[in-house]
Design a protein around this motif. Structure first.
Motif, PDB file in Angstrom:
ATOM      1  N   PHE A   6       0.839  -1.213   0.099  1.00  0.00           N
ATOM      2  CA  PHE A   6       0.198  -0.096   0.005  1.00  0.00           C
ATOM      3  C   PHE A   6       1.054   1.173   0.089  1.00  0.00           C
ATOM      4  CE2 PHE A   6      -2.897   2.976   2.257  1.00  0.00           C
ATOM      5  CZ  PHE A   6      -3.583   3.256   1.252  1.00  0.00           C
TER       6      PHE A   6
ATOM      7  N   GLU B  40      -3.014   0.412  -3.819  1.00  0.00           N
ATOM      8  CA  GLU B  40      -2.553  -0.766  -3.582  1.00  0.00           C
ATOM      9  C   GLU B  40      -2.063  -1.696  -4.767  1.00  0.00           C
ATOM     10  OE1 GLU B  40      -1.656  -4.047  -2.156  1.00  0.00           O
ATOM     11  OE2 GLU B  40      -2.670  -2.856  -0.349  1.00  0.00           O
TER      12      GLU B  40
ATOM     13  N   LEU C  66      -6.531   2.666   5.951  1.00  0.00           N
ATOM     14  CA  LEU C  66      -5.977   1.495   5.649  1.00  0.00           C
ATOM     15  C   LEU C  66      -6.578   0.417   6.707  1.00  0.00           C
ATOM     16  CD1 LEU C  66      -4.462  -0.573   4.126  1.00  0.00           C
ATOM     17  CD2 LEU C  66      -2.475  -0.114   5.689  1.00  0.00           C
TER      18      LEU C  66
END
Length: 341
Positions: free
Chosen positions: A51, A229, A276
């Protein structure tokens, strides 16, 4: 920002129940934070994070970081995600990346599946040592007696797979991984077929909205598929391959909030509004709007879908010459905002 799971992950080292090996360690799904600075020697620590915002944060903090790798280490740290197939695959990956005689340490919040995560951990590695603190559990065990057959099955759970009758490819843990997100579908249904030139899809996920742009807008000549991502971006690359002969495609692994590297005739986006770890972050949508405004050519249009209650109108007023509400349905709104000439 506090990170209880990371704090808990470092507890066995803070309490000296585990020693940090001289040969270093590997940290899967690594996150930067105060506990990591306090208890993890940088020498010999390799962090992996797919990420981009977290990857870049670790890099800025001076840690060695990569998106993915094949390194092994006598100590493997892991922060499993909430999605169970993805978490199982990550635990299996941790076992595969542990050197002989090494130890795997994992931490999960109680409200994000810590109990089932510990059960999966022990099914794979056998009985674990456990500590609870910060509303999280940290558990660890040597990988010596891990169930190799189970690890092999679980490691395959992260592989991209066909979804929706085989039309698309996706994988567990990616946003809306096994379905078409209704907000993206609403935006796709209202796109003007006259969109043309060089565009971008910000936060493209596994590529549904990009595919709809290319199918509905024949005058589009180039599209940048922008996603933070990398695991999702790999799926988007596979899903858009059929368009590569007609349109110039760029797949960009980027943090949109840090700015965009090109100029565009149009931008489409279904921006995130959670971080996240799941905490609400309406500022992310505002950052996407600001990045789009900076990257659009004069007269270029931003097409955005968002939850109806998210207060983005001030951003449109401040950064664009005009904005119009295109549609409202199912709790979502579609907005077209045009940059001034």
């Amino acid at each position: 920002m506090s990170d209880p799971a990371l704090d808990a992950l470092m507890l066995p080292f803070a309490d000296r129940r585990l020693a940090w090996p001289d040969a270093g360690a590997l940290f899967l799904r690594a996150r930067e934070g105060a506990a990591l600075h306090a208890h993890a020697p940088r020498a010999g620590l390799v962090c992996e994070q797919s990420f981009r915002p977290e990857h870049d944060s670790l890099q800025r903090a001076g840690f060695t970081v990569q998106a993915q790798g094949e390194d092994t280490a006598p100590l493997v740290l892991v922060l499993p995600p909430r999605q169970r197939d993805e978490a199982r695959a990550l635990l299996a990956e941790a076992v595969a990346r542990t050197a002989p005689g090494g130890t795997v340490v994992a931490s999960m919040p109680n409200d994000a599946g810590a109990r089932s995560g510990q059960a999966d951990f022990e099914a794979l590695l056998g009985p674990a040592s456990v500590l609870s603190k910060h509303k999280c559990r940290v558990f660890w065990a040597e990988a010596t007696h891990a169930d190799a057959a189970l690890a092999q099955r679980w490691r395959a759970l992260d592989a991209p797979r066909p979804i929706l009758d085989g039309r698309w490819t996706s994988r567990p843990g990616v946003f809306a991984w096994d379905r078409i997100d209704p907000a993206s579908a609403l935006l796709a249904a209202h796109l003007l077929p006259t969109l043309s030139g060089h565009g971008a899809d910000l936060g493209a996920g596994w590529g549904f909205l990009s595919s709809e742009v290319l199918a509905r807008c024949p005058a589009v000549t180039a599209l940048d598929v922008v996603e933070a991502e990398q695991r999702a971006l790999d799926c988007a690359r596979a899903n858009l391959q059929a368009h590569a002969a007609r349109v110039a495609l760029e797949f960009r692994w980027l943090d949109v909030t840090a700015g965009l590297p090109a100029r565009y005739d149009f931008i489409v986006t279904n921006p995130p509004f959670h971080a996240l770890r799941g905490e609400p972050r309406p500022d992310l949508g505002r950052a996407f709007i600001a990045a789009a405004a900076n990257a659009l050519r004069p007269g270029g249009a931003l097409w955005l879908v968002a939850n109806r209650q998210l207060p983005y109108e001030e951003m449109f007023d401040a950064r664009f010459a005009s904005a119009r509400l295109v549609a409202q349905q199912g709790g979502f709104k579609v907005v077209e905002a045009v940059r001034g000439r």
